[in-house]
Design an enzyme around this catalytic site. Structure first.
Site, PDB file in Angstrom:
ATOM      1  N   HIS A 100       0.873  -1.176   0.000  1.00 27.89           N
ATOM      2  CA  HIS A 100       0.000   0.000   0.000  1.00 27.89           C
ATOM      3  C   HIS A 100       0.910   1.225   0.000  1.00 27.89           C
ATOM      4  CE1 HIS A 100      -2.763   3.112   1.230  1.00 27.89           C
ATOM      5  NE2 HIS A 100      -3.749   2.307   0.889  1.00 27.89           N
ATOM      6  N   GLU A 172      -3.873   2.359  -7.295  1.00 30.11           N
ATOM      7  CA  GLU A 172      -4.012   3.314  -6.194  1.00 30.11           C
ATOM      8  C   GLU A 172      -3.369   4.664  -6.552  1.00 30.11           C
ATOM      9  OE1 GLU A 172      -5.967   1.304  -3.207  1.00 30.11           O
ATOM     10  OE2 GLU A 172      -4.377   2.544  -2.350  1.00 30.11           O
TER      11      GLU A 172
HETATM   12  P1  PGA Z   1      -9.395   6.302   0.734  1.00 33.06           P
HETATM   13  O1  PGA Z   1      -8.190   5.245   0.849  1.00 33.06           O
HETATM   14  O2  PGA Z   1     -10.628   5.529   0.398  1.00 33.06           O
HETATM   15  O3  PGA Z   1      -9.455   6.953   2.077  1.00 33.06           O
HETATM   16  O4  PGA Z   1      -9.038   7.249  -0.365  1.00 33.06           O
HETATM   17  C1  PGA Z   1      -8.057   4.296  -0.162  1.00 33.06           C
HETATM   18  C2  PGA Z   1      -6.806   3.500   0.026  1.00 33.06           C
HETATM   19  O5  PGA Z   1      -5.899   3.904   0.763  1.00 33.06           O
HETATM   20  O6  PGA Z   1      -6.721   2.424  -0.574  1.00 33.06           O
END
Ligand code: PGA
Length: 255
Positions: A100, A172
């Site tokens: 991540h 992402e």
């Molecule tokens: P968020 O986070 O929905 O708060 O934008 C998504 C993620 O970190 O995968």
């Protein structure tokens, strides 16, 4: 769950990140998930902080799977502070997030370590959610492809292919995470296409050993729209996953 089930269901990952602050709040939050009606077409997975895994498992009376937010790249040994795949499996994790962007930033992960995390996940029967991110849209396609090229070597490929295992790959976009603004469908699809093309070139496409997710400000107002994107097999939610109203709304929308 076999690959067939994975393909039939739309994945929704709820990443609690480093929330909530105390165990009682984590249990109360999970109770909201427990009380929801889960439609058979969905595959919800809650990624709790590791310290809550055991107590959340104990109160999990729903069809929700539990996952971890990271996994060690090592099997066992003198690695202070790390949690191995075997430990996560023993704690009932069927899924784990890998790379991540927030972990990558904190630990400055190198491709070899990301690759070894994948291997540890697969060897321990944990389905990896490999996150691939980018900053700028201008260089996104090149950035995505080079990350994939650096991570996928023969060892990972052989493991996935020989064991006929599934990997989720989550797109992402860093600037959209936590911003309240998701990418639109045409952008999501054009970036997921880079991932799909790459995986096709590895011949993982034949058995469709991979599925593609989108993460970055997915919430109750946009999840239906994002679900219509051609290449989206599911979502990864951060902020919305710790907001009881959002969670309830999302499950109601997905009925
Ligand atoms: P968020 O986070 O929905 O708060 O934008 C998504 C993620 O970190 O995968």
């Amino acid at each position: 769950m076999n690959n067939h089930d994975q393909h039939k269901k739309l994945f929704i990952g709820f990443n609690w990140k480093m929330n909530p602050g105390i165990i009682k709040q984590a249990q109360d939050l999970f109770q909201i998930y427990n009380d929801l009606n889960i439609t058979p077409g969905f595959l919800p997975v809650v990624f709790t902080p590791n310290i809550y895994l055991h107590s959340i498992q104990k109160i999990n009376f729903s069809d929700i799977d539990i996952g971890s937010q990271d996994i060690s790249d090592k099997e066992s040994g003198a690695y202070t502070g790390q949690i191995s795949g075997q430990m996560l499996r023993d704690a009932g994790c069927n899924y784990c997030l890998i790379n991540h962007s927030e972990s990558n930033k904190a630990y400055n992960l190198k491709p070899k370590s990301i690759r070894n995390k994948l291997i540890q996940g697969i060897r321990n029967n944990i389905i990896p959610i490999l996150c691939i991110s980018f900053y700028k849209q201008e260089t996104a396609k090149v950035d995505l492809e080079s990350q994939l090229q650096n991570i996928f070597n023969l060892e990972v490929l052989n493991l996935v292919k020989l064991q006929n295992r599934i990997i989720y790959i989550a797109l992402e976009p860093i600037l959209n995470i936590g911003s309240g603004k998701a990418l639109d469908c045409s952008d999501i699809d054009q970036y997921l296409e880079v991932i799909t093309n790459f995986m096709t070139s590895l011949e993982l496409v034949k058995q469709k050993n991979y599925l593609t997710l989108y993460g970055g400000s997915v919430n109750a107002s946009n999840i239906i729209e994002i679900g219509k994107c051609k290449l989206v097999d599911g979502f990864l939610l951060g902020g919305a996953s710790i907001d009881p109203q959002q969670v309830t709304k999302i499950f109601n929308l997905l009925k």
